[in-house]
Design an enzyme around this catalytic site. Structure first.
Site, PDB file in Angstrom:
ATOM      1  N   SER A  26      54.028  20.666  -5.297  1.00 21.18           N
ATOM      2  CA  SER A  26      54.781  21.987  -6.081  1.00 21.18           C
ATOM      3  C   SER A  26      55.839  20.842  -6.835  1.00 21.18           C
ATOM      4  CB  SER A  26      55.748  22.340  -4.962  1.00 21.18           C
ATOM      5  OG  SER A  26      56.485  23.558  -5.404  1.00 21.18           O
ATOM      6  N   HIS A  53      51.996  25.033  -6.820  1.00 19.23           N
ATOM      7  CA  HIS A  53      52.871  26.208  -7.156  1.00 19.23           C
ATOM      8  C   HIS A  53      53.152  26.458  -8.610  1.00 19.23           C
ATOM      9  CE1 HIS A  53      54.992  25.953  -3.074  1.00 19.23           C
ATOM     10  NE2 HIS A  53      53.741  26.315  -2.943  1.00 19.23           N
ATOM     11  N   ASP A 147      56.089  24.878   2.376  1.00 15.77           N
ATOM     12  CA  ASP A 147      54.625  25.143   2.159  1.00 15.77           C
ATOM     13  C   ASP A 147      53.698  23.838   2.405  1.00 15.77           C
ATOM     14  OD1 ASP A 147      52.175  26.584   1.763  1.00 15.77           O
ATOM     15  OD2 ASP A 147      52.399  26.707  -0.713  1.00 15.77           O
TER      16      ASP A 147
END
Length: 345
Positions: A26, A53, A147
């Site tokens: 990310s 992401h 995540d």
């Protein structure tokens, strides 16, 4: 499950030995990804799926940027794309990605105004664990939030490998620290060193033959029994009746992660290291078995059955429940032996 209700084949016919490496990143992940692929062999034989992401409002330049660091083929995933060795697959913006047999499938993400959080790394890791099992590797790099944590847990339970970028080398350490907190991460290293570990893992077959050049790494029945005896003697857990195939995969997995040069060194480590014995014992225990797996059945009991039983029960009268125990194995398993002893069978 497939559309017709049949069980998904967890071992695709084409490239049956293919390792699939899922990489979650990310914020700050670009530098980590570049460093990772720059130090990774171009012919490891694995397929690499990068889950980021991404904002749906901007075109991603990840393909062009990674092309400067590797000679592997790089693809932006389209629906139904099939995995092939020595290739990198990039998730497109606004989509989640899952693996079904050996093909990648795109799923639209929730609308931005939805209250549900989206975890694309977890979603892919969980499908990866289900399909590739011991041939799955999950890698969590720089990023904020959590995540990837749940997905790494699933990969670990399936017998795969879990690797995480060392927080000190990450631009954003939220995702690495969240994953490390599970206690299930195999190696914690900078991206350049993670690449070397991945290369070693995917190049090391579980089953080797006597004709292999590296005979020192041959897992024979005698070697497995020697290791089982060490664990039984020091950890009071006897794995000698486990399936040889299960013991072979799990021992080989731990041997690779340990960093030992050969099995002889690994066995010596088991004899002297309390920590290494404890880790191997944990790995050998079948962790995918758990209580309350059939969630809908337990929900029905909790919501419909038990409240009625309690409501109808008389004061000061015991309410008893029994669970059936079926013993069919010729040689009872470890947990069956424990229950027989407890129940005085």
């Amino acid at each position: 499950m497939s559309d017709n209700g049949s069980q998904i084949d967890a071992c695709p016919a084409q490239f049956p030995d293919l390792f699939v490496v899922g990489i979650g990143a990310s914020a700050g992940g670009l530098n980590a990804l570049e460093e990772f692929f720059e130090h990774l062999s171009n012919n490891s034989g694995a397929a690499f799926v990068v889950i980021q992401h991404l904002s749906p409002d901007f075109k991603s330049l990840m393909k062009e940027l990674l092309a400067r660091r590797t000679r592997m083929e790089i693809y932006r995933v389209v629906e139904g794309m099939e995995l092939r060795p020595n290739s990198i697959y990039l998730i497109p913006p606004g989509k989640n990605l899952v693996l079904d047999q050996q093909k990648l499938h795109l799923i639209p993400q929730k609308e931005r105004n939805s209250r549900e959080l989206n975890f694309p790394i977890d979603i892919f890791f969980e499908s990866l664990a289900q399909i590739r099992q011991e041939q799955s590797i999950g890698v969590v790099l720089s990023g904020t939030g959590s995540d990837g944590t749940k997905g790494l847990r699933t990969i670990n339970q399936a017998g795969g490998f879990t690797l995480v970028q060392h927080p000190s080398s990450a631009q954003f350490d939220g995702m690495p620290k969240s994953a490390i907190a599970t206690g299930l991460v195999d190696r914690i290293l900078p991206p350049s060193e993670l690449a070397l570990v991945v290369d070693q893992l995917v190049r090391s077959p579980v089953f080797q033959t006597v004709n292999d050049h590296n005979a020192a790494n041959l897992l024979t029945a005698e070697t497995i029994q020697e290791i089982a005896a060490i664990i039984a003697r020091h950890e009071s857990t006897d794995f000698s009746h486990y399936k040889i195939s299960t013991l072979t995969r799990r021992i080989h997995r731990r041997y690779l992660i340990s960093g030992c040069e050969n099995l002889e060194t690994f066995i010596s480590l088991l004899k002297t290291s309390v920590q290494e014995r404890a880790i191997l014992r944990h790995d050998l225990l079948i962790s995918v078995t758990q209580f309350f797996r059939d969630r809908s059945a337990w929900d029905y009991l909790a919501e419909q059955v038990i409240p009625q039983l309690v409501a109808q029960a008389q004061p000061n009268i015991e309410l008893r429940c029994w669970v059936t125990l079926v013993l069919q194995a010729k040689k009872p398993t470890l947990w069956q032996c424990c229950w027989m002893k407890r129940l005085q069978i």
